[in-house]
Design a protein around this motif. Structure first.
Motif, PDB file in Angstrom:
ATOM      1  N   MET A 125     -11.783   3.419 -47.621  1.00  0.00           N
ATOM      2  CA  MET A 125     -10.130   2.953 -48.380  1.00  0.00           C
ATOM      3  C   MET A 125      -9.430   3.212 -46.805  1.00  0.00           C
ATOM      4  O   MET A 125      -8.667   2.247 -46.511  1.00  0.00           O
ATOM      5  CB  MET A 125      -9.968   3.860 -48.890  1.00  0.00           C
ATOM      6  CG  MET A 125     -10.634   3.715 -50.478  1.00  0.00           C
ATOM      7  SD  MET A 125     -10.605   5.071 -51.642  1.00  0.00           S
ATOM      8  CE  MET A 125      -9.027   4.883 -52.276  1.00  0.00           C
ATOM      9  N   ARG A 126      -9.427   3.972 -46.095  1.00  0.00           N
ATOM     10  CA  ARG A 126      -8.770   4.409 -44.986  1.00  0.00           C
ATOM     11  C   ARG A 126      -8.962   3.399 -43.927  1.00  0.00           C
ATOM     12  O   ARG A 126      -8.243   2.696 -43.268  1.00  0.00           O
ATOM     13  CB  ARG A 126      -8.817   5.865 -44.403  1.00  0.00           C
ATOM     14  CG  ARG A 126      -7.857   6.896 -45.440  1.00  0.00           C
ATOM     15  CD  ARG A 126      -8.270   8.245 -44.696  1.00  0.00           C
ATOM     16  NE  ARG A 126      -8.457   9.012 -45.875  1.00  0.00           N
ATOM     17  CZ  ARG A 126      -9.580   9.887 -45.562  1.00  0.00           C
ATOM     18  NH1 ARG A 126     -10.378  10.210 -44.421  1.00  0.00           N
ATOM     19  NH2 ARG A 126      -9.884  10.736 -46.647  1.00  0.00           N
ATOM     20  N   THR A 180      -7.443  -0.390 -44.746  1.00  0.00           N
ATOM     21  CA  THR A 180      -5.891  -0.195 -45.037  1.00  0.00           C
ATOM     22  C   THR A 180      -5.020   0.223 -44.028  1.00  0.00           C
ATOM     23  O   THR A 180      -5.668   1.170 -43.411  1.00  0.00           O
ATOM     24  CB  THR A 180      -5.451   0.414 -46.257  1.00  0.00           C
ATOM     25  OG1 THR A 180      -6.159   1.788 -46.564  1.00  0.00           O
ATOM     26  CG2 THR A 180      -6.254  -0.318 -47.522  1.00  0.00           C
ATOM     27  N   ARG A 213      -1.270   1.744 -47.844  1.00  0.00           N
ATOM     28  CA  ARG A 213      -1.349   2.982 -48.404  1.00  0.00           C
ATOM     29  C   ARG A 213      -0.268   3.795 -49.089  1.00  0.00           C
ATOM     30  O   ARG A 213      -0.262   4.365 -50.344  1.00  0.00           O
ATOM     31  CB  ARG A 213      -2.184   3.893 -47.701  1.00  0.00           C
ATOM     32  CG  ARG A 213      -3.603   3.566 -47.420  1.00  0.00           C
ATOM     33  CD  ARG A 213      -4.505   4.772 -47.043  1.00  0.00           C
ATOM     34  NE  ARG A 213      -4.226   5.264 -45.684  1.00  0.00           N
ATOM     35  CZ  ARG A 213      -4.340   4.852 -44.610  1.00  0.00           C
ATOM     36  NH1 ARG A 213      -4.984   3.892 -44.514  1.00  0.00           N
ATOM     37  NH2 ARG A 213      -3.829   5.617 -43.281  1.00  0.00           N
ATOM     38  N   VAL A 270     -11.277  -3.002 -52.667  1.00  0.00           N
ATOM     39  CA  VAL A 270     -10.149  -2.516 -51.452  1.00  0.00           C
ATOM     40  C   VAL A 270      -9.582  -3.986 -51.043  1.00  0.00           C
ATOM     41  O   VAL A 270      -8.556  -4.100 -50.915  1.00  0.00           O
ATOM     42  CB  VAL A 270     -10.525  -1.627 -50.544  1.00  0.00           C
ATOM     43  CG1 VAL A 270      -9.317  -1.790 -49.232  1.00  0.00           C
ATOM     44  CG2 VAL A 270     -10.837  -0.234 -50.965  1.00  0.00           C
ATOM     45  N   LEU A 327      -4.958   0.589 -52.687  1.00  0.00           N
ATOM     46  CA  LEU A 327      -5.832   1.486 -53.034  1.00  0.00           C
ATOM     47  C   LEU A 327      -6.253   1.552 -54.294  1.00  0.00           C
ATOM     48  O   LEU A 327      -7.395   2.210 -54.487  1.00  0.00           O
ATOM     49  CB  LEU A 327      -5.374   2.995 -52.700  1.00  0.00           C
ATOM     50  CG  LEU A 327      -4.953   3.204 -51.043  1.00  0.00           C
ATOM     51  CD1 LEU A 327      -3.993   4.778 -51.147  1.00  0.00           C
ATOM     52  CD2 LEU A 327      -6.219   3.445 -50.214  1.00  0.00           C
ATOM     53  N   SER A 368     -10.126  -0.026 -54.996  1.00  0.00           N
ATOM     54  CA  SER A 368     -11.300   0.729 -54.775  1.00  0.00           C
ATOM     55  C   SER A 368     -11.850   1.546 -56.205  1.00  0.00           C
ATOM     56  O   SER A 368     -13.072   1.618 -56.605  1.00  0.00           O
ATOM     57  CB  SER A 368     -11.294   1.819 -53.764  1.00  0.00           C
ATOM     58  OG  SER A 368     -10.434   2.730 -54.323  1.00  0.00           O
ATOM     59  N   SER A 412      -8.141   7.077 -55.730  1.00  0.00           N
ATOM     60  CA  SER A 412      -7.190   6.666 -55.302  1.00  0.00           C
ATOM     61  C   SER A 412      -5.767   7.066 -55.360  1.00  0.00           C
ATOM     62  O   SER A 412      -5.139   6.958 -54.684  1.00  0.00           O
ATOM     63  CB  SER A 412      -6.913   4.986 -56.302  1.00  0.00           C
ATOM     64  OG  SER A 412      -8.440   4.311 -56.311  1.00  0.00           O
ATOM     65  N   GLU A 425      -5.663   9.511 -52.260  1.00  0.00           N
ATOM     66  CA  GLU A 425      -5.412   8.715 -50.986  1.00  0.00           C
ATOM     67  C   GLU A 425      -4.014   8.426 -50.986  1.00  0.00           C
ATOM     68  O   GLU A 425      -3.317   8.337 -50.109  1.00  0.00           O
ATOM     69  CB  GLU A 425      -6.310   7.684 -51.020  1.00  0.00           C
ATOM     70  CG  GLU A 425      -7.789   8.329 -50.623  1.00  0.00           C
ATOM     71  CD  GLU A 425      -7.934   9.209 -49.605  1.00  0.00           C
ATOM     72  OE1 GLU A 425      -7.777   8.652 -48.372  1.00  0.00           O
ATOM     73  OE2 GLU A 425      -8.558  10.156 -49.655  1.00  0.00           O
TER      74      GLU A 425
END
Lengths: 371, 56
Positions: A181-182, A185, A190, A298, A315, A318, A331, A334
């Motif tokens: 995810m990081r 994005t 985010r 994502v 986010l 995902s 999600s 994060e």
């Protein structure tokens, strides 16, 4: 001499003389599952009985599947009864409200099934058949009962490793998803704060499971059992007139069936069939399927971010895998790390329940297209 | 075999989006019906319908 013969006869009926390295390895695998469930709290409701089943079945000469309780319990497993009953319970525990309030999140539930199809192709590429590849790909949804259902339907001989992979990776969602995810994005994406969801009426919640069953069932008849089980459980919950049934399905029934299903799946994981190269391949492919599914979700989140001019936090995409509610919580966490004012849980739950529907539809499609 | 797998993958994923889009549209249609129903209620206030009580 007579005494030695008798002692040898006693030795012959014990399991010690039949113990192999394979058995020892599987006893360690079973113990590892139990350790993870108790010490690390990884899916304890699943891994504890599963691990104990593995231990029981790998004690030499036990032949648990050959007679008695587990011979009988294998019948509802291979006839799909167990996973479908669990799905009624899942339906009774699921709130489709966030999805109805923000239906576009349904697209996240579709996109996050990318792993199922990509890994199906990849599995065929490394030597599995099309139906085996489809069953392996089903782990990309990160949903144990669906993966078990797909394995029984498409490749029953791969049930053990597929179930082990699906349930293990369900527990590892908080470790597998965040780095992906990081990586996909930006901090700005985010940090997006999404609008609060609108209220959903009872009428909408009642109509949705019925409409979903009819629409999906008409297009993909192969998905009717799973979608129907999910929908009837949900209708019992939302109708307001069958609270006792919904409570039984979402508590007693799902708990009892989970015990029986996981123990029986554990008992199928015998050293002779589990300790093969295919198992390692399936474990790796399943991990990839889940990771690719997260990427798909994502990316859809990013498309929605652009399409809505920054109103959607990518986010939530995902959470389109069907590991419910773990993926939605990831999600939320994060999003909170990027912006403490952000509260994504309800939007992510919408994508998450869409993921359950998406995985169901995807497996139905694969069964229809490969059979 | 690999050709069939690629075909199945692409067609399957595309069909999944079609089905999910139909579900999105069905929910949107339901929302429209709901709004119409509420607008009608506002015009002729009468007995409250318990089915319309929002829960979230």
């Amino acid at each position: 001499m007579d005494l030695i013969d008798r002692l040898l006869n006693v030795y012959a009926v014990t399991g010690i003389q039949a113990l192999t390295i394979g058995h020892v390895v599987m006893l360690m695998v079973g113990s590892l599952f139990i350790y993870l469930s108790i010490a690390k709290k990884y899916e304890p409701l699943i891994l504890l009985p599963l691990g104990f089943g593995v231990i029981m079945t790998n004690l030499p000469l036990g032949d648990l599947l050959g007679h008695g309780l587990f011979e009988q319990l294998y019948i509802p497993l291979e006839t799909e009864v167990f996973p479908l009953l669990i799905f009624i319970g899942v339906g009774a525990l699921t709130d489709f409200g966030p999805l109805i309030a923000y239906p576009v999140s349904m697209l996240c539930g579709a996109a996050a099934q990318l792993g199922i199809f990509v890994i199906m192709i990849f599995s065929v590429l490394i030597g599995f058949t099309l139906v085996e590849g489809s069953a392996i790909g089903s782990t990309g949804g990160a949903d144990g009962p669906i993966a078990v259902w797909a394995a029984i339907r498409l490749a029953p001989h791969l049930l053990g490793p597929i179930a082990a992979a699906a349930y293990s990776y369900m527990a590892l969602v908080p470790l597998i998803q965040p780095p992906i995810m990081r990586a996909l994005t930006t901090q700005k994406e985010r940090a997006v704060v999404m609008e609060q969801l609108r209220p959903v009426s009872k009428r909408e919640k009642i109509v949705f499971p019925i409409a979903m069953t009819i629409l999906v069932g008409v297009i993909i008849p192969e998905a009717i059992p799973l979608v129907g089980a999910l929908a009837v459980g949900n209708l019992m919950r939302e109708s307001g007139v069958t609270d006792r049934l919904a409570s039984a399905a979402g508590n007693e029934m799902i708990n009892i069936i989970t015990i029986l299903l996981t123990l029986t799946v554990g008992v199928t994981m015998q050293a002779e069939t589990f300790l093969v190269i295919e198992t390692i391949q399936i474990m790796v492919l399943s991990l990839l399927a889940f990771a690719v599914g997260t990427v798909g979700g994502v990316l859809m989140g990013k498309i929605l971010y652009v399409a809505t001019k920054g109103k959607v936090n990518p986010l939530i995409g995902s959470a389109g895998v069907s590991a419910i509610p773990m993926a939605a919580r990831v999600s939320q966490n994060e999003g909170r790390k990027a912006n403490p004012q952000s509260f994504l849980l309800m939007h992510a739950m919408g994508a998450n329940v869409a993921g359950v529907i998406g995985t169901t539809v995807a497996i139905g499609l694969l069964i229809a297209l490969t059979s | 075999m690999i050709g069939k797998a690629i075909f199945t993958g692409i067609v399957g994923y595309a069909m999944l989006f079609v089905v999910m889009t139909i579900l999105v549209l069905s929910v949107k249609w339901m929302i429209v019906l709901n709004l119409l129903e509420r607008a009608k209620k506002r015009k002729s206030p009468g007995e409250e319908d318990h089915m319309d009580n929002p829960e979230t």
